[in-house]
Scaffold this active site. Sequence first.
Site, PDB file in Angstrom:
ATOM      1  N   LYS A  19       3.622   0.802   1.641  1.00 24.36           N
ATOM      2  CA  LYS A  19       2.165   0.900   1.510  1.00 24.36           C
ATOM      3  C   LYS A  19       1.606   1.976   2.441  1.00 24.36           C
ATOM      4  O   LYS A  19       0.685   2.714   2.078  1.00 24.36           O
ATOM      5  CB  LYS A  19       1.527  -0.452   1.815  1.00 24.36           C
ATOM      6  CG  LYS A  19       1.836  -1.525   0.779  1.00 24.36           C
ATOM      7  CD  LYS A  19       1.262  -2.877   1.176  1.00 24.36           C
ATOM      8  CE  LYS A  19       1.568  -3.943   0.114  1.00 24.36           C
ATOM      9  NZ  LYS A  19       1.043  -5.265   0.483  1.00 24.36           N
ATOM     10  N   SER A  23      -1.306  -9.736  -1.939  1.00 25.59           N
ATOM     11  CA  SER A  23      -1.830  -8.954  -0.817  1.00 25.59           C
ATOM     12  C   SER A  23      -3.171  -8.299  -1.097  1.00 25.59           C
ATOM     13  O   SER A  23      -3.606  -7.441  -0.348  1.00 25.59           O
ATOM     14  CB  SER A  23      -0.815  -7.879  -0.428  1.00 25.59           C
ATOM     15  OG  SER A  23      -0.560  -7.006  -1.511  1.00 25.59           O
TER      16      SER A  23
END
Length: 778
Positions: free
Chosen positions: A720, A677
């Site tokens: 996140k 990511s």
Amino acid sequence: MTANYLKMPLLPLRGLIVFPSMVLHLDVGRDKSIASLEQAMLADQYIFLASQKKMNSDDPSSADIYNIGTVAKIKQITKLPNGTQRVLVEGFYRAEVIRYLEEEENFIVEAEEKEEIVGDSYETEALMRTLLEQFQQYIKVSRKLTDETFETVGDIDHPGRLADMITSHLSLKLDDKQEILECFDVTERIHKLLDIIADERKILSIEKKIGQKIKTSMEKTQKEYYLREQLKVIQKELGDRDGRTGELEQLRTKIEQSDMPERITTVAMKELGRYEKVPQSSAESSVIRNYIEWLVALPWQTKTEDNIQMKKAEKVLNADHYGLEKVKERILEYLAVQKLTNTIKGPILCLVGPPGVGKTSLAKSIANAIDRNFVRISLGGIRDEAEIRGHRRTYIGAMPGRIMQGMRRAETVNPVFLLDEIEKMSNDFRGDPSSAMLEVLDPEQNHNFSDHYIEETYDLSNVLFIATANNINSIPEPLLDRMELISIPGYTEVEKLHIAKRHLIPKQIKENGLTKSKIQIRESSIMKLIRTYTREAGVRGLERQIATLCRKAAKELVSDESKDRIIITDRIVEEYLGKPAYRYGLIEEENQVGAATGLAYTTAGGDILSIEVTHYPGKGSLKLTGKLGGVMQESAQAAFSYVRSRTEQLNIEPDFYEKYDIHIHVPAGATPKDGPSAGITIATALVSSLTGRPIKREVGMTGEITLRGRVLPIGGLKEKALSAHRAGLTTIILPEDNEKDIEDIPESVREGLQFIPVKHLDEVLEIALVKEDEPNES
């Protein structure tokens, strides 16, 4: 450097001191030590030998090494097959380190030679004779030294050298030998050595007395053993009314009164018959006895009645845990299905989340909610299949596996059984424990679970298994397929505040002997603890800090009787805990060129990741640092290729890859980093560095990149987002395919963040980079 100082390399020794005039071999393996040897050989072969203060220090600094040592000459160096070097050295004279000139590659010092002080010749001669006499007496009581040792030192006529040689033969602590080495006055040195020898002789004398007592005790034990064997024979002749017969009757009674089914009772009685025929002195006797004890101790039919009341269960879960609404809702759904179907068959729950978020306590709450016994086993570090299935009953020390041990502790056939840290099982040549766990967790198989020690099948179908894991990546697919995952992400600041007020503070006040009337922790102080003294997804570290505050408050209340109450303010927090360990809000203080903020998902929850890129004149090489994993390195390569293909659109020099070297670095290099990511973050930082356009400091981003610039979806968006919120970011760029996951983020976090879904890297650059006509505001 003055004329009296000598410059030479230093070799630190572990657990060893070399005296002048000694010749001995040393094995050297540390890189810095080998470098010192090589430098000494290139010069005059002289080297300074000094001992470390702590033996277990693999990389000592100058502060960890004694200043007084011995200057020696290297006579011979031999390289050994294992990479170490065996060195023959000869000590010459004592010296003291004046200062260290080099400590990085190897140790280089300036040393000053220390002259020995020899006193009156008659007194010295008398001391030498006394020392030899005391050493000879020491050898007589010592088992480690022989008369040949005395002969080797008896011909030495120099008092200082005599003291040194005798010291080298004694089994002394390192500190005592160093004290002798640092004694430059020979008379004083001999006096100290005489005191040490006298103490050692006393210790050896006491050891000898203890050895004699042990010998006497062993003879007594052997005598008692002989008498006991005679007693056994007598009991056997008399019918053994009170001997082994009584023990057999006790075992038979236990078997008859246990809840074992008929087939297990038959097996137990058969084993009891074998036990009766085997001599008690035989090793097999204890094996059979232990097996019978295990059969009796295991619950075979005893169970608790389920009391699934949804309102009660909801009340228990809410009382024990704040927040986690979706998690608690899924658990209540699970219990409702159990109540309607009246069966346990179904998915095995697996609570997944970072440490400290309450996975284990949730399992306990489920047990309390339905009135079942609770048992927990930790699977961390298990790599032997026998730990799950048990050992075969073919040797002494065999025992059942962890599952059967847990059932024995549970005392019922239907407990709530917690399999903690299920992802931390590993495998080696002894088998794969995860494969054995498949039978335990499969509802179609576990009604006939077979433990190698118990041998008879055991019904586990009534057990409510709950597993926990920090990360599911290492769980094998077949095992993962048998479990339903319930994700428990990190807590928000507001949730941590309520957890501290409702659970952690009352618990620590009680455990530290305080009351609410004696200590009060203000809400602002709790927030200070959360923001600047902890950085975690859970609340375990927060609880430790609260415990520290309570302990220090308790100490102050006891020390100062005039105080009857302490109020913990922000100032008191810093006074008790020191300066804050973390800075609240980790975003950059101003917009930076070549520094982008990415969002990462770790086993400890979410975290932010700074990615830095710089370029400088070179030949087009790409350098990656920061202990990056293979997937992350591929992301960097893909970002680099995309930028090369779009130089004209991005207003970058077309031949930049021939004129410049590119360095991509992710700070905190001691921590391994990997995952798919970080692609758009690396690409953004790369474009920023090459164009000179700063990146907005309040923007965080996550997403994988393709060679065509497409942004692919990622996982762990909720974690996140929590980390971005903690760090003070205001904008998150995420893949468009992850837009649906925004709903899972707590509303209190969503309110403080702007989520911008994107499809292509061009959109990312448009949002993240400061425009050329836009002021670069900090």
